[in-house]
Enzyme design. Structure first.
Site, PDB file in Angstrom:
ATOM      1  N   ASP A   1       9.458  14.930  34.727  1.00 43.35           N
ATOM      2  CA  ASP A   1       8.237  14.346  34.190  1.00 43.35           C
ATOM      3  C   ASP A   1       8.038  12.883  34.572  1.00 43.35           C
ATOM      4  O   ASP A   1       7.002  12.526  35.126  1.00 43.35           O
ATOM      5  CB  ASP A   1       8.210  14.514  32.666  1.00 43.35           C
TER       6      ASP A   1
ATOM      7  N   CYS B   1     -11.778  34.058  33.754  1.00 39.13           N
ATOM      8  CA  CYS B   1     -11.641  33.456  32.425  1.00 39.13           C
ATOM      9  C   CYS B   1     -11.876  31.946  32.481  1.00 39.13           C
ATOM     10  O   CYS B   1     -11.329  31.250  33.334  1.00 39.13           O
ATOM     11  CB  CYS B   1     -10.244  33.739  31.865  1.00 39.13           C
TER      12      CYS B   1
END
Length: 383
Positions: free
Chosen positions: A139, A196
């Site tokens: 991260d 979607c």
């Protein structure tokens, strides 16, 4: 390294088998080739002003693995699943209103949890190839975790900008290890989002400006982590979120019914991840570290959490919290908190709240806080 292809293929197969013992739920391998397409997207992202400000500013460092390891040949991408359901959640009620931390901040700080696993992974590799070179990131490293995971076949990149895996959904932490080992690469997974658009439709602020396109300046997850003033529109959108936002993941059909709980250190303490808001306002640094210090939500310090707690109380219109909010408005040295306190009192709108706003106005010196007080009084005067 004088080893043939069969050795590297066997090593990869062994790695996949041992991954669960290392606490790793998914492993994928990709080459260390630069991420050219990603760099082009990041350039456009920057030109539109959509960056959060938390990113590594050097786009080459974010997209070229060889800048982190000169003779890089492969990248090992890992994923560790985290829970999505809160068991025995405490009830939020008048006078005892609660906030919520995003699921990525539940349990132990995932940076620590993943670093331990990646250290074990490195140890496992070095036992077999002592001359291996390894650079691991979680991260906070410059390289894009999601781009690596996507190319390594850990998951596909969803329209909500999360990596989605059929078994883990997007409820997973990502990390990677760059290495000079020539491991056989995996293929990327096909995009299974189809037509979607639930995540785009559900985004509270319209931050998802298109499939896989995020304007971080409007993303609640990023806004809750900033330390400055938040405009009134965004305060309303934040609701009772103290850190992060899970809306685009909650509505995702891939994530339905997925709740993986086999990593004990990642299980949430309900009182920590859904805390009472009023006690947060008077919490000192020591108490903050004791309560939230082990969570990734603590990385920005207590000011954003306390500011967001004020916003949450305002959105709840919690009249019983007025004395606590007034204490912040009158005495807190941080203008960002006083400004949010003024906004919250205006939202609550009781006589006690309005009298407190008028009183505080007389001694307030911050232009931002004075403007917030005036807006709050104008709104209530017009009601």
């Amino acid at each position: 390294m004088n080893r043939d292809k069969r050795f590297w293929l066997q090593m990869k197969e062994d790695l996949l088998k041992v991954a669960p013992e290392l606490g790793i739920d998914k492993v994928g391998i990709t080459t260390a080739e630069p991420f050219h397409e990603l760099k082009e997207r990041l350039i456009r992202h920057r030109e539109r002003g959509h960056e959060s400000g938390f990113e590594e500013p050097d786009l080459d460092l974010r997209t070229d693995p060889s800048l982190h390891l000169e003779d890089a040949k492969s990248i090992i991408a890992i994923a560790v699943a985290y829970p999505s359901k809160l068991k025995n959640a405490p009830v939020s009620e008048p006078g005892k209103r609660r906030g919520i931390l995003a699921r990525s901040a539940w349990g132990e700080d995932y940076h620590q949890a993943l670093r331990r696993r990646m250290a074990k992974l490195s140890e496992w590799i070095l036992e077999r190839v002592p001359e291996a070179k390894l650079v691991s990131m979680v991260d906070t490293g410059a390289l894009s975790d999601r781009a690596v995971a996507e190319r390594a076949g850990v998951g596909w990149s969803g329209k909500n900008c999360s990596i989605l895996n059929p078994e883990l959904g997007s409820w997973m932490y990502l990390g990677e290890t760059i290495t000079n080992l020539p491991l056989p690469p995996d293929s990327a997974l096909p995009d299974d989002c189809g037509d979607c658009t639930l995540c785009i439709d559900a985004c509270p602020t319209g931050a998802l400006v298109g499939p896989g396109q995020l304007n971080a300046q409007r993303c609640i997850s990023f806004i809750t982590q900033t330390k400055g003033f938040i405009d009134d529109e965004m305060k309303l959108k934040i609701g009772n979120r103290l850190y992060g936002c899970d809306t685009c993941q909650i509505v995702c059909p891939v994530n339905r019914k997925i709740d993986i709980r086999h990593h004990a250190e990642l299980l949430p303490d309900p009182e920590v991840v859904k805390p009472l808001l009023r006690p947060l306002l008077s919490m000192g640094n020591r108490e903050f570290r004791e309560k939230l210090g082990s969570s990734s939500a603590a990385w920005r310090g207590r000011k954003p959490i306390q500011r967001n707690a004020l916003i949450g109380l305002g959105n709840f219109r919690d009249a019983e919290s007025v004395p606590d909010i007034l204490t912040v408005l009158r005495a807190d040295p941080r203008p960002e908190l006083r400004e949010s306190a003024a906004w919250a009192l205006g939202r609550i709108g009781t006589a006690e709240a309005l009298d407190g706003l008028r009183e505080a106005r007389e001694g307030e010196e911050s232009a931002e806080v004075l403007a917030s007080i005036d807006r709050a009084l104008e709104r209530t005067d017009g009601q």
